[in-house]
Every structure is written in C-alpha cells, then in structure tokens.
Design an enzyme around this catalytic site. Sequence first.
Site, mmCIF file in Angstrom:
data_model
loop_
_atom_site.group_PDB
_atom_site.id
_atom_site.type_symbol
_atom_site.label_atom_id
_atom_site.label_comp_id
_atom_site.label_asym_id
_atom_site.label_seq_id
_atom_site.Cartn_x
_atom_site.Cartn_y
_atom_site.Cartn_z
ATOM 1 N N SER A 113 1.260 -1.100 -0.019
ATOM 2 C CA SER A 113 0.009 0.034 -0.088
ATOM 3 C C SER A 113 1.193 1.541 0.344
ATOM 4 O O SER A 113 1.964 1.599 0.542
ATOM 5 C CB SER A 113 -0.956 0.619 1.159
ATOM 6 O OG SER A 113 -1.305 1.180 1.833
ATOM 7 N N TYR A 148 -1.732 -0.150 10.618
ATOM 8 C CA TYR A 148 -2.090 -0.570 9.079
ATOM 9 C C TYR A 148 -1.038 -0.263 8.213
ATOM 10 O O TYR A 148 0.336 -1.179 7.334
ATOM 11 C CB TYR A 148 -2.888 0.209 8.298
ATOM 12 C CG TYR A 148 -3.503 -0.594 6.934
ATOM 13 C CD1 TYR A 148 -4.026 -1.388 6.251
ATOM 14 C CD2 TYR A 148 -3.194 0.735 5.750
ATOM 15 C CE1 TYR A 148 -3.327 -1.841 5.656
ATOM 16 C CE2 TYR A 148 -3.646 0.389 4.107
ATOM 17 C CZ TYR A 148 -3.524 -1.349 3.992
ATOM 18 O OH TYR A 148 -2.965 -1.873 2.643
#
Length: 253
Positions: free
Chosen positions: A130, A143
């Site tokens: 990501s 995250y």
Amino acid sequence: MAGTAVVTGASSGIGAATVRRLVKDGFDVVAVARRADRLLQVAEETGARVGCLDITDTEAVRRFAGELDTCDLLVNNAGGALGADSVATGSVDDWERMFSVNVLGTLRMTQALLPLLRDGAGGTVVTITSTAAFTAYEGGGGYSAAKAAERALSETLRLELCGEPVRVIEVAPGMVRTEEFALNRLRGDAGKAAAVYEGVDHPLTADDIAECVALAVGLPQHVNVDQLVVRPLAQAAQHRLHRGPLMNRKNEH
C-alpha cells in the site's frame, strides 16, 4: 509467463480480480482464502483451483505447499486494515491481527512456496502492499506499520535472491474502492465506509490492481518491477485527494 499461480486473499476484492485476470492470461491458478463459500464462487466463475486456507496457521500453510507440484507465481494479497484509532487509543489486538495477516501471512506463504518458485526457469513473488507503507497518516498507524514491514520483507527478499531467477515485485496501491476493505476497517459501518470514497472521481478498482499485477508479471523474466505505485488520478499523494469532478482547466475562462 504462464504456469501455476497461487493468489492469497482470493475470495473477494483485489484477490478475486487477480485470479480472474491471471486465468485469462493462461495461468493455472490456485485461489487461496479462508471463506470456502466465497472461494468456491470464484472458482466456479473462473475455473481456478481452490485452496481453503488460513494463512495465519503455519502448519496449514506448510501442508498446502506440500500438496503442490509446481508454483511459478505467488501473489501475496491477503491482508487488510482494522480500526482507524490513534496510536494512543488503538487496539493491540487489531495491531496483532494486522501483523499476523499482512506481514506474517506473507512470510509464511513466501517461505513455504520459495522452494517451488526456485525450482524452474524462473519464479515471481508479487506482494500487494500500500502507499501507506511509506506514508503514515493519522488513524493509520497499525496499518502503515504492517504494510511498511511487508515492504521491508519484499525488499530484503529481493536482495537475498540476487543471482537467482526469482523476481520480487511490490505493487503499492493508493485508494482502491472494494466491497469490503473500508467496511471491515470501520467495523461494518456502511455510512463511514461510503464516506471514505465520497466525491472521489473514479477511485481505483480491484480490476485496476489486477491489471497492474498482470502487467508486471507479463514482462520478460529478466525484467523486475521493484515497486509499482498506483493511485487514482484524483489522489496525488496520501494526503492530497481531490473530491469532486476532475476538471479540464483548458475550458476555464
């Protein structure tokens, strides 16, 4: 490149889209996920084989790998985010779960399948990380930390495999609208999940990321795409997102 491909997190979203795209490209795809019912739907649609598997279970991963004769491509896609709390208030259980799936799940699958990936003319490991892996943001500490660790794993693996015919590719998406990512992160709150994408002109889709995987994998074996960062046009950076229609400045007066 074609052969046998293993795709994790294949029951929905980017994983399911990647299964569809790789089958189209002629791969014998083994679709891996925990949810047998969703996985069977993907298999019936695409003709992929099914590997019902929890990648947080080390012994189960080893048994799965032992049942395969070949593996030419591994797509480490399983992962996700839980919670949007600050570091000060975040749940340790959420952080542990994110690390267990995103980081250790990728580690387990890569370790288990690396012997098969090395055994042939050339293998490829693709890991979906990501843009959060290299740009932190408020409420995304767990995250971002998990994806940064996953990125470090990929970079280290590439160094350690230098001299062997195994490519290590990282695909780092920005904003992707899938049916479950934001919903899972926000504890099933559909209103909050919809607000994440509100007003954004064409967020990326799961199919967009699957196309990026196919592009990188489809290049000649001597060509390694170290990192492919992909965002929607409306997202210039992690903190620079345009909400509203994309405008043609040429027509302004």
